[in-house]
Design a protein around this motif. Structure first.
Motif, mmCIF file in Angstrom:
data_model
loop_
_atom_site.group_PDB
_atom_site.id
_atom_site.type_symbol
_atom_site.label_atom_id
_atom_site.label_comp_id
_atom_site.label_asym_id
_atom_site.label_seq_id
_atom_site.Cartn_x
_atom_site.Cartn_y
_atom_site.Cartn_z
ATOM 1 N N ARG A 1 -5.123 -10.321 1.504
ATOM 2 C CA ARG A 1 -3.939 -9.600 1.022
ATOM 3 C C ARG A 1 -3.967 -9.457 -0.502
ATOM 4 O O ARG A 1 -3.723 -8.380 -1.032
ATOM 5 C CB ARG A 1 -2.694 -10.359 1.472
ATOM 6 N N ARG A 2 -4.273 -10.546 -1.211
ATOM 7 C CA ARG A 2 -4.354 -10.489 -2.680
ATOM 8 C C ARG A 2 -5.431 -9.508 -3.127
ATOM 9 O O ARG A 2 -5.238 -8.736 -4.066
ATOM 10 C CB ARG A 2 -4.654 -11.878 -3.253
ATOM 11 N N SER A 3 -6.572 -9.532 -2.455
ATOM 12 C CA SER A 3 -7.668 -8.624 -2.820
ATOM 13 C C SER A 3 -7.267 -7.166 -2.620
ATOM 14 O O SER A 3 -7.560 -6.314 -3.461
ATOM 15 C CB SER A 3 -8.911 -8.937 -1.991
ATOM 16 N N LEU A 4 -6.620 -6.873 -1.502
ATOM 17 C CA LEU A 4 -6.204 -5.491 -1.246
ATOM 18 C C LEU A 4 -5.150 -5.027 -2.245
ATOM 19 O O LEU A 4 -5.172 -3.877 -2.686
ATOM 20 C CB LEU A 4 -5.685 -5.355 0.185
ATOM 21 N N ILE A 5 -4.246 -5.907 -2.624
ATOM 22 C CA ILE A 5 -3.233 -5.532 -3.608
ATOM 23 C C ILE A 5 -3.891 -5.283 -4.963
ATOM 24 O O ILE A 5 -3.526 -4.347 -5.681
ATOM 25 C CB ILE A 5 -2.121 -6.595 -3.682
ATOM 26 N N ARG A 6 -4.894 -6.075 -5.315
ATOM 27 C CA ARG A 6 -5.630 -5.831 -6.564
ATOM 28 C C ARG A 6 -6.339 -4.477 -6.519
ATOM 29 O O ARG A 6 -6.355 -3.753 -7.513
ATOM 30 C CB ARG A 6 -6.651 -6.940 -6.808
ATOM 31 N N GLY B 1 -17.451 2.276 -5.654
ATOM 32 C CA GLY B 1 -17.788 3.047 -4.453
ATOM 33 C C GLY B 1 -16.654 3.233 -3.465
ATOM 34 O O GLY B 1 -16.906 3.436 -2.280
ATOM 35 N N LEU B 2 -15.417 3.160 -3.934
ATOM 36 C CA LEU B 2 -14.266 3.349 -3.062
ATOM 37 C C LEU B 2 -13.439 4.537 -3.522
ATOM 38 O O LEU B 2 -13.569 4.986 -4.657
ATOM 39 C CB LEU B 2 -13.376 2.097 -3.074
ATOM 40 N N THR B 3 -12.606 5.009 -2.631
ATOM 41 C CA THR B 3 -11.639 6.053 -2.981
ATOM 42 C C THR B 3 -10.238 5.504 -2.724
ATOM 43 O O THR B 3 -10.068 4.474 -2.061
ATOM 44 C CB THR B 3 -11.846 7.320 -2.130
ATOM 45 N N ARG B 4 -9.242 6.207 -3.212
ATOM 46 C CA ARG B 4 -7.859 5.802 -2.980
ATOM 47 C C ARG B 4 -7.560 5.810 -1.484
ATOM 48 O O ARG B 4 -6.844 4.952 -0.972
ATOM 49 C CB ARG B 4 -6.920 6.759 -3.733
ATOM 50 N N VAL B 5 -8.147 6.754 -0.753
ATOM 51 C CA VAL B 5 -7.944 6.843 0.699
ATOM 52 C C VAL B 5 -8.472 5.577 1.383
ATOM 53 O O VAL B 5 -7.832 5.041 2.293
ATOM 54 C CB VAL B 5 -8.621 8.112 1.267
ATOM 55 N N ASP B 6 -9.635 5.087 0.945
ATOM 56 C CA ASP B 6 -10.185 3.855 1.513
ATOM 57 C C ASP B 6 -9.209 2.691 1.341
ATOM 58 O O ASP B 6 -8.968 1.914 2.272
ATOM 59 C CB ASP B 6 -11.508 3.474 0.836
ATOM 60 N N ALA C 1 -7.073 0.622 4.239
ATOM 61 C CA ALA C 1 -7.192 -0.837 4.340
ATOM 62 C C ALA C 1 -5.813 -1.491 4.259
ATOM 63 O O ALA C 1 -5.529 -2.450 4.988
ATOM 64 C CB ALA C 1 -8.108 -1.379 3.251
ATOM 65 N N LEU C 2 -4.953 -0.987 3.387
ATOM 66 C CA LEU C 2 -3.589 -1.507 3.296
ATOM 67 C C LEU C 2 -2.847 -1.309 4.618
ATOM 68 O O LEU C 2 -2.199 -2.230 5.122
ATOM 69 C CB LEU C 2 -2.827 -0.825 2.163
ATOM 70 N N ALA C 3 -2.952 -0.119 5.187
ATOM 71 C CA ALA C 3 -2.269 0.181 6.446
ATOM 72 C C ALA C 3 -2.830 -0.671 7.589
ATOM 73 O O ALA C 3 -2.069 -1.190 8.417
ATOM 74 C CB ALA C 3 -2.411 1.665 6.776
ATOM 75 N N ARG C 4 -4.149 -0.825 7.628
ATOM 76 C CA ARG C 4 -4.798 -1.603 8.684
ATOM 77 C C ARG C 4 -4.359 -3.070 8.637
ATOM 78 O O ARG C 4 -4.297 -3.736 9.662
ATOM 79 C CB ARG C 4 -6.312 -1.479 8.536
ATOM 80 N N ASN C 5 -4.050 -3.563 7.458
ATOM 81 C CA ASN C 5 -3.637 -4.949 7.297
ATOM 82 C C ASN C 5 -2.128 -5.109 7.174
ATOM 83 O O ASN C 5 -1.636 -6.156 6.772
ATOM 84 C CB ASN C 5 -4.340 -5.560 6.078
ATOM 85 N N ILE D 1 0.112 -3.942 5.140
ATOM 86 C CA ILE D 1 0.660 -4.182 3.807
ATOM 87 C C ILE D 1 1.304 -2.881 3.364
ATOM 88 O O ILE D 1 0.633 -1.885 3.145
ATOM 89 C CB ILE D 1 -0.442 -4.605 2.804
ATOM 90 N N GLY D 2 2.620 -2.905 3.262
ATOM 91 C CA GLY D 2 3.341 -1.702 2.887
ATOM 92 C C GLY D 2 3.114 -1.353 1.432
ATOM 93 O O GLY D 2 2.941 -2.216 0.582
ATOM 94 N N ARG D 3 3.102 -0.081 1.153
ATOM 95 C CA ARG D 3 2.885 0.386 -0.220
ATOM 96 C C ARG D 3 3.982 -0.127 -1.148
ATOM 97 O O ARG D 3 3.734 -0.375 -2.327
ATOM 98 C CB ARG D 3 2.832 1.917 -0.226
ATOM 99 N N ASP D 4 5.186 -0.333 -0.633
ATOM 100 C CA ASP D 4 6.280 -0.821 -1.470
ATOM 101 C C ASP D 4 6.023 -2.240 -1.977
ATOM 102 O O ASP D 4 6.544 -2.645 -3.005
ATOM 103 C CB ASP D 4 7.607 -0.767 -0.722
ATOM 104 N N LEU D 5 5.197 -3.005 -1.283
ATOM 105 C CA LEU D 5 4.856 -4.346 -1.749
ATOM 106 C C LEU D 5 3.844 -4.303 -2.886
ATOM 107 O O LEU D 5 3.731 -5.243 -3.661
ATOM 108 C CB LEU D 5 4.281 -5.187 -0.605
ATOM 109 N N VAL D 6 3.120 -3.213 -2.971
ATOM 110 C CA VAL D 6 2.077 -3.089 -3.971
ATOM 111 C C VAL D 6 2.620 -2.524 -5.274
ATOM 112 O O VAL D 6 2.284 -2.980 -6.352
ATOM 113 C CB VAL D 6 0.931 -2.197 -3.433
ATOM 114 N N GLU D 7 3.493 -1.518 -5.169
ATOM 115 C CA GLU D 7 4.009 -0.853 -6.378
ATOM 116 C C GLU D 7 4.999 -1.765 -7.083
ATOM 117 O O GLU D 7 5.839 -2.404 -6.450
ATOM 118 C CB GLU D 7 4.693 0.455 -5.986
#
Length: 83
Positions: free
Chosen positions: A39-44, A57-62, A66-70, A72-78
């Protein structure tokens, strides 16, 4: 080690209650730590700029997938914006 969690390891004996409980708790703790690290890695990653993601080698879509698959709501990241 506390006496309550010590066990005698005899060949062919089945684990006692405390061995089973300890194994269960250890497995829960390992799963929790693994999930928290992921979770911490994905938020970073979500906090990175587009050029930083391209560099690894990643895109914003990737990252969004990954956030959706795990779950993790976007509101927790912003970050929370002041009023």
């Amino acid at each position: 080690m506390h006496l309550m969690f010590e066990s005698s390891k005899h060949v062919g004996s089945r684990p006692n209650f405390w061995d089973e409980l300890r194994g269960y708790v250890v497995n829960l703790w390992v799963a929790h730590r693994t999930s928290a690290g992921r979770r911490r890695s994905l938020i970073r990653l979500a906090d990175m700029e587009e050029w930083q993601l391209r560099d690894i080698g990643l895109t914003r879509v990737d990252v969004e997938r990954a956030l959706a698959r795990n779950h993790i709501g976007r509101d927790l990241v912003e970050p929370v914006q002041p009023h």
